[in-house]
Each structure stands twice: as C-alpha cells, then as structure tokens.
Write a protein that holds these residues in place. Structure first.
Motif, PDB file in Angstrom:
ATOM      1  N   LEU A 111       0.825  -1.208   0.000  1.00 21.05           N
ATOM      2  CA  LEU A 111       0.000   0.000   0.000  1.00 21.05           C
ATOM      3  C   LEU A 111       0.857   1.256   0.000  1.00 21.05           C
ATOM      4  N   LEU A 112       1.853   1.310   0.883  1.00 18.66           N
ATOM      5  CA  LEU A 112       2.672   2.518   0.982  1.00 18.66           C
ATOM      6  C   LEU A 112       3.566   2.704  -0.239  1.00 18.66           C
ATOM      7  N   PHE A 113       3.891   1.623  -0.936  1.00 16.09           N
ATOM      8  CA  PHE A 113       4.622   1.772  -2.197  1.00 16.09           C
ATOM      9  C   PHE A 113       3.734   2.432  -3.249  1.00 16.09           C
ATOM     10  N   PHE A 114       2.457   2.024  -3.328  1.00 16.07           N
ATOM     11  CA  PHE A 114       1.545   2.613  -4.303  1.00 16.07           C
ATOM     12  C   PHE A 114       1.143   4.041  -3.929  1.00 16.07           C
ATOM     13  N   ILE A 115       1.419   4.435  -2.700  1.00 17.49           N
ATOM     14  CA  ILE A 115       1.241   5.840  -2.326  1.00 17.49           C
ATOM     15  C   ILE A 115       2.517   6.630  -2.609  1.00 17.49           C
ATOM     16  N   GLY A 116       3.674   6.057  -2.249  1.00 18.72           N
ATOM     17  CA  GLY A 116       4.926   6.790  -2.360  1.00 18.72           C
ATOM     18  C   GLY A 116       5.420   6.956  -3.779  1.00 18.72           C
ATOM     19  N   ALA A 117       5.330   5.897  -4.620  1.00 15.93           N
ATOM     20  CA  ALA A 117       5.865   5.970  -5.986  1.00 15.93           C
ATOM     21  C   ALA A 117       5.148   7.021  -6.832  1.00 15.93           C
ATOM     22  N   PRO A 118       3.809   7.000  -6.935  1.00 20.97           N
ATOM     23  CA  PRO A 118       3.154   8.057  -7.724  1.00 20.97           C
ATOM     24  C   PRO A 118       3.278   9.436  -7.100  1.00 20.97           C
ATOM     25  N   LEU A 119       3.342   9.484  -5.758  1.00 17.23           N
ATOM     26  CA  LEU A 119       3.493  10.785  -5.100  1.00 17.23           C
ATOM     27  C   LEU A 119       4.844  11.407  -5.431  1.00 17.23           C
ATOM     28  N   GLY A 120       5.891  10.589  -5.477  1.00 14.07           N
ATOM     29  CA  GLY A 120       7.199  11.109  -5.872  1.00 14.07           C
ATOM     30  C   GLY A 120       7.213  11.574  -7.315  1.00 14.07           C
ATOM     31  N   ALA A 121       6.501  10.849  -8.202  1.00 12.65           N
ATOM     32  CA  ALA A 121       6.424  11.277  -9.601  1.00 12.65           C
ATOM     33  C   ALA A 121       5.654  12.578  -9.756  1.00 12.65           C
ATOM     34  N   ILE A 122       4.733  12.851  -8.820  1.00 13.17           N
ATOM     35  CA  ILE A 122       3.931  14.077  -8.906  1.00 13.17           C
ATOM     36  C   ILE A 122       4.704  15.274  -8.362  1.00 13.17           C
ATOM     37  N   ILE A 123       5.323  15.127  -7.177  1.00 10.28           N
ATOM     38  CA  ILE A 123       5.993  16.288  -6.565  1.00 10.28           C
ATOM     39  C   ILE A 123       7.340  16.575  -7.239  1.00 10.28           C
ATOM     40  N   ARG A 124       7.986  15.554  -7.827  1.00 13.98           N
ATOM     41  CA  ARG A 124       9.236  15.717  -8.582  1.00 13.98           C
ATOM     42  C   ARG A 124      10.323  16.415  -7.769  1.00 13.98           C
ATOM     43  N   LYS A 125      10.513  15.933  -6.573  1.00 14.69           N
ATOM     44  CA  LYS A 125      11.571  16.440  -5.703  1.00 14.69           C
ATOM     45  C   LYS A 125      12.279  15.261  -5.065  1.00 14.69           C
ATOM     46  N   GLY A 126      13.611  15.233  -5.139  1.00 12.33           N
ATOM     47  CA  GLY A 126      14.388  14.166  -4.543  1.00 12.33           C
ATOM     48  C   GLY A 126      15.107  14.622  -3.293  1.00 12.33           C
ATOM     49  N   GLY A 127      16.006  13.782  -2.811  1.00  9.90           N
ATOM     50  CA  GLY A 127      16.781  14.134  -1.622  1.00  9.90           C
ATOM     51  C   GLY A 127      16.027  13.854  -0.340  1.00  9.90           C
ATOM     52  N   ALA A 164      -7.034   0.806   8.394  1.00 13.21           N
ATOM     53  CA  ALA A 164      -6.104   1.781   7.807  1.00 13.21           C
ATOM     54  C   ALA A 164      -5.832   1.452   6.342  1.00 13.21           C
ATOM     55  N   ILE A 165      -5.685   0.168   6.024  1.00 13.46           N
ATOM     56  CA  ILE A 165      -5.448  -0.232   4.631  1.00 13.46           C
ATOM     57  C   ILE A 165      -6.680   0.026   3.780  1.00 13.46           C
ATOM     58  N   ILE A 166      -7.861  -0.226   4.329  1.00 13.78           N
ATOM     59  CA  ILE A 166      -9.104   0.006   3.582  1.00 13.78           C
ATOM     60  C   ILE A 166      -9.288   1.491   3.278  1.00 13.78           C
ATOM     61  N   ILE A 167      -8.956   2.347   4.258  1.00 14.29           N
ATOM     62  CA  ILE A 167      -9.144   3.791   4.074  1.00 14.29           C
ATOM     63  C   ILE A 167      -8.132   4.364   3.084  1.00 14.29           C
ATOM     64  N   LEU A 168      -6.873   3.920   3.179  1.00 16.95           N
ATOM     65  CA  LEU A 168      -5.822   4.524   2.357  1.00 16.95           C
ATOM     66  C   LEU A 168      -5.679   3.879   0.974  1.00 16.95           C
ATOM     67  N   SER A 169      -6.318   2.753   0.735  1.00 12.96           N
ATOM     68  CA  SER A 169      -6.229   2.124  -0.591  1.00 12.96           C
ATOM     69  C   SER A 169      -6.805   3.017  -1.693  1.00 12.96           C
ATOM     70  N   PRO A 170      -7.985   3.647  -1.502  1.00 12.05           N
ATOM     71  CA  PRO A 170      -8.457   4.589  -2.537  1.00 12.05           C
ATOM     72  C   PRO A 170      -7.497   5.748  -2.775  1.00 12.05           C
ATOM     73  N   LEU A 171      -6.794   6.184  -1.720  1.00  9.87           N
ATOM     74  CA  LEU A 171      -5.816   7.254  -1.894  1.00  9.87           C
ATOM     75  C   LEU A 171      -4.670   6.792  -2.791  1.00  9.87           C
ATOM     76  N   GLY A 172      -4.205   5.555  -2.603  1.00  6.90           N
ATOM     77  CA  GLY A 172      -3.150   5.027  -3.456  1.00  6.90           C
ATOM     78  C   GLY A 172      -3.602   4.916  -4.907  1.00  6.90           C
ATOM     79  N   ALA A 173      -4.863   4.472  -5.113  1.00  9.54           N
ATOM     80  CA  ALA A 173      -5.392   4.381  -6.481  1.00  9.54           C
ATOM     81  C   ALA A 173      -5.521   5.766  -7.113  1.00  9.54           C
ATOM     82  N   PHE A 174      -5.945   6.760  -6.318  1.00  5.62           N
ATOM     83  CA  PHE A 174      -6.094   8.122  -6.825  1.00  5.62           C
ATOM     84  C   PHE A 174      -4.743   8.711  -7.224  1.00  5.62           C
ATOM     85  N   LEU A 175      -3.717   8.510  -6.374  1.00  5.58           N
ATOM     86  CA  LEU A 175      -2.392   9.044  -6.691  1.00  5.58           C
ATOM     87  C   LEU A 175      -1.789   8.347  -7.912  1.00  5.58           C
ATOM     88  N   THR A 176      -2.015   7.050  -8.029  1.00  2.00           N
ATOM     89  CA  THR A 176      -1.515   6.319  -9.203  1.00  2.00           C
ATOM     90  C   THR A 176      -2.170   6.835 -10.481  1.00  2.00           C
TER      91      THR A 176
END
Length: 479
Positions: free
Chosen positions: A376-392, A432-444
């Motif tokens: 779940l947190l990978f599907f939140i973090g990977a698209p979120l990083g592609a959106i914000i485009r900031k590293g470090g 927590a997984i049920i609530i945040l799963s739609p967020l991961g799908a939305f960010l993806t």
C-alpha cells in the motif's frame, strides 16, 4: 527495457537501505530512552545490552520497513522526476505502470519476506526479548562503593569509605553490621582496606582497625546492663554475599504461551482452546445458577399458596405468616446479593476471556497487515514522488512522515477499538489499509495521466460554473 529496469532498481535499493537503517537507529534510540532506568547502574556487560537491542530491533521491523519503503519510493521517483528521467522514460513509450513493474516485483518480494519474518522469526525474537527484558528488570542494582557515602546495597550492611582507588585499595573504612538478632549494629572501623570480588562474594581485607560489639549483660529489673566489647586487629577479612546482584536467566518456556510469541498455528490453537474454555465456563455458569435456585428455595412451604398469587393484584408476602415474614425477606435479600456477586464475578471472567481471544485474533491479523502495508505505501509513495518531482531528504521526508503518521494513527486507533470490542479484530486491523487504498489508487491515476495533484484552475472553474448555474436559477425564479 532491461537497462531501464536495472536503473530503477538501483535507484530504489540505495535509499531503501539508507532510510531503513536510519529509521531503525532512531527506533532503537527511543527504545534505550524508554528502558534506560532498567539498564543503568546494574553492571551489565556490553554484550547483554547489545543482545537486548538486537532482539528489540526485530520488533521494530513492523514500523521501520513500511516507512522506509514509503520514503525510498518517494525519493526514487522524486529524483527521477526532478532530473527529467521520467520524462525521458515516458517519451520512449514506457508508461508509469511499466516503469513501476520492476520495483513492484521487489516490493512483493519484501512483502513476502516480511510475512515469513513475522510468522517465523518475530515470535522467536519476541520470546528472547521478553525473557531477557524480564531478567534485566528483576536484576538488582550492581554493588558500587562511592567515596564519602554510605552504601546500603548489601542487605544488612552499611559501608562507607573516605577514599577509593582504582586498584581496589580503600582508606578509612566504616562498616555497620545489622545482621545480629538483637537489633544492635556491630561497627568495624579500619584505616586501610583492599577490595576484591568474584561472581558471588565481595571480600574486604581490612588493616589496623577496631571492632565494636554491644551485647546484653546481666539484666535485672533493678539494674539493666549492657556490655560493649572492643577488639583491635592488625588484619581481618570481611566477606559479603553479592550473589543476588547476579543476573539469572529465566527459562524461556514460561514465556512461550504469550500471544506475541506464537506463530499462525500457535495462535489458531490458542484461540480454539480459549474458545472452548469460554464455552465450558458459560455452560457451567448456567447449570450452577439453575442448581443454586433449586437448592436455596426458601419458599418450599408456600408453593401451593404462591401458585395462586397474582403478581400484580396480590403481593407475595401476604401469603407468608407474619412471624416468618422477616426471615423470608432476609433470606430473599441474602440470596439476591449472593446471585448478584456471583453474576458480577462471572461477567468479569467472561470479559477477561473474551479480551484474551480478541488479542489472539488481532495478533493473527498482524501477520498479514505488515506485508499488505508494504504494498500500500509503495503505491502511495511511488506516484506521489512522480507528482511532486523532488528528490533528496527534504520535501520527500516531510511528505513521507505525514502519510505514514496518517496510516499509523488510523491503525493505532482502530487496533485500540478492536481491543476494547468496539470493532471486530479483522476490521480493526485492516481499517487503515481500507481507508488509504483509494488514496493510493487516486495518486496512481494522477501520476499516470501526468496531472497535478490538485489542479487549482480546475476547481476554480468548477466553482465559477456552479455560481453561474445558481445565479441563472435564482433569476429564473424571480422572473
């Protein structure tokens, strides 16, 4: 494709290991701060503390692994987006989903490994950690002589020295011995001393001293007397038992039945046994109450009269003779109080047994939620990083902490609710997984279509269209 996949995996592995060990180090420092009072002043060897931290780190994996996956995925795709590498990948006809596939394989491998770890390794680590922490907490403070201070660590003795040297030599030693049966302390004073000890005994070799001992003499009702004995010595030995300061290891079998120290099979067996015990206790309570009423029926002599009584129109006490009313009422009150006390005890026992079953069910679900939370947190973090485009370690760390705190707070609150019975154990552990799963799908989805996370112009135009429709409708009603 193979070069791109290798590039993404290398870009992910390095920050993953760095963040994992950083988070693990922080959690271990918090652990030391929590148990610092149990560790300081007890004379532990360095390897004992290191062993305790090693077992404690296993319990911290459930928090460190999801957070490091979230943080490293944001950093990886944020760095790729900041360096326009994602743009190059998409221009080559590779979508974000295809670019995420090699990392998804890595994350699935980590999730499976975490499940195997939580089922096989974590119970053993918890068993070692629990038994070792128990022994550490029950160990006495180490014997330590300080200059100018009375030390009362050894039971029955108070020891004071004016000067203590690194080689064990002592100056101006004073010992109060309270081990006598008469309650009067024996006093030993010596100019010099030499201290040596092994695992069980402390030996003091004293030089040039005096021993004072007070005892009862010939006492009469008219002439009570006490005798004071003074003995000078050139050299004497004083031996103290310090075996109680040693840490004794407890048998681990006494901790093996704890819920956190069982695997899936052990949890299933424990839940079945607790359920059978609860059913047998309930059946026994029902039979016990029924037999209790039959054995303590105080109205046997009035059965025929009571059968004719109507509860509302005619009171029951009218059928009882006046000289026996007080005894009957008192007997009824005693019986009611006895039943009430028995029922309250049964209810408390039922609540404790039910709570134990809920804890087993919660621990059973934890074996699976760790693995799913990594995905779940990978599907939140990977698209979120592609959106914000900031590293470090700047913005990605802040964003990762915010999302992880959101996940951790929901998981903690739902687990507490499941423990108290407000939620079922399954729903409480997966909320927590049920609530945040739609967020991961939305960010993806947002990262796939390459759109901003929150398009202000879109919401502004939507609001203006709503105002136009509202004004037209109002004008039509007035016209």
């Amino acid at each position: 494709m193979k070069k791109i996949h290798l590039l993404l995996v290398k870009a992910f592995i390095r920050p993953f290991f760095v963040t994992f060990f950083i988070v693990m180090f922080i959690l271990l420092m918090l652990f030391l701060f929590k148990y610092v009072d149990d560790l300081i002043g007890k004379g532990f060897e360095w390897y004992v503390i290191l062993e305790l931290m090693y077992y404690a780190s296993a319990a911290n994996v459930s928090m460190a692994l999801p957070l490091s996956i979230l943080l490293s995925s944001i950093m990886t795709f944020g760095t790729l987006g900041e360096n326009y590498e994602l743009v190059a990948i998409k221009s080559a006809g590779i979508s974000l989903q295809k670019a995420m596939m090699p990392l998804l394989v890595v994350i699935i491998g980590l999730a499976i490994s975490s499940f195997i770890f939580s089922d096989y390794m974590l119970p053993k680590a918890n068993l070692k950690f629990g038994s070792l922490l128990w022994d550490i907490r029950n160990k006495k403070l180490s014997f330590l002589i300080k200059e100018g201070v009375f030390n009362n660590s050894i039971p029955g003795y108070s020891i004071r020295v004016d000067k203590k040297y690194d080689n064990g030599e002592l100056k101006n030693v004073m010992i109060y011995d309270h081990t006598g049966n008469n309650g009067i302390a024996k006093i030993i004073i010596a100019k010099e001393g030499k201290m040596s000890k092994d695992d069980d005994y402390l030996l003091l070799k004293l030089h040039d001293g005096v021993r004072y001992e007070e005892s009862s003499g010939k006492n009469t009702s008219y002439n009570p007397r006490q005798e004071l004995t003074r003995m000078r010595f050139k050299e004497t030995d004083q031996k103290f038992d310090i075996s109680s300061f040693k840490m004794n290891r407890t048998d681990e079998e006494g901790f093996r039945g704890n819920t956190q120290m069982l695997d899936l099979k052990g949890l299933q067996k424990k839940e079945d046994s607790l359920s059978r015990e609860l059913d047998s206790v309930n059946k026994f309570a029902a039979l016990n109450v029924s037999s209790y009423y039959k054995q303590n029926n105080y109205t046997k002599g009035y059965t025929k009269e009571l059968s004719k009584v109507k509860p509302v129109e005619e009171p029951v006490l009218k059928t009882v003779p006046k000289d026996q009313k007080l005894a009957v009422v008192q007997g009824a009150l005693d019986q009611a109080n006895s039943v009430m006390q028995t029922a309250s005890g049964r209810m408390a026992d039922f609540a404790d047994r039910t709570k134990a079953i809920i804890k087993v069910q919660i621990e059973y679900q934890k074996k699976f939620t760790l693995a799913v939370s990594c995905l779940l947190l990978f599907f939140i973090g990977a698209p979120l990083g592609a959106i914000i485009r900031k590293g470090g370690l700047g913005l990605p760390v802040v964003v990762a902490i915010v999302f992880f705190l959101l996940y951790h707070i929901i998981a903690t609150v739902s687990e507490k609710s499941a423990t108290t019975g407000s939620l079922t154990p399954f729903f409480g552990m997966w909320l927590a997984i049920i609530i945040l799963s739609p967020l991961g799908a939305f960010l993806t989805y947002k990262a796939t279509v390459d759109s901003a996370l929150f398009d202000i112009n879109y919401f502004k135009q939507l609001f203006l269209n709503f105002l136009k429709k509202f004004n037209r409708k109002k004008a039509a009603e007035e016209g």
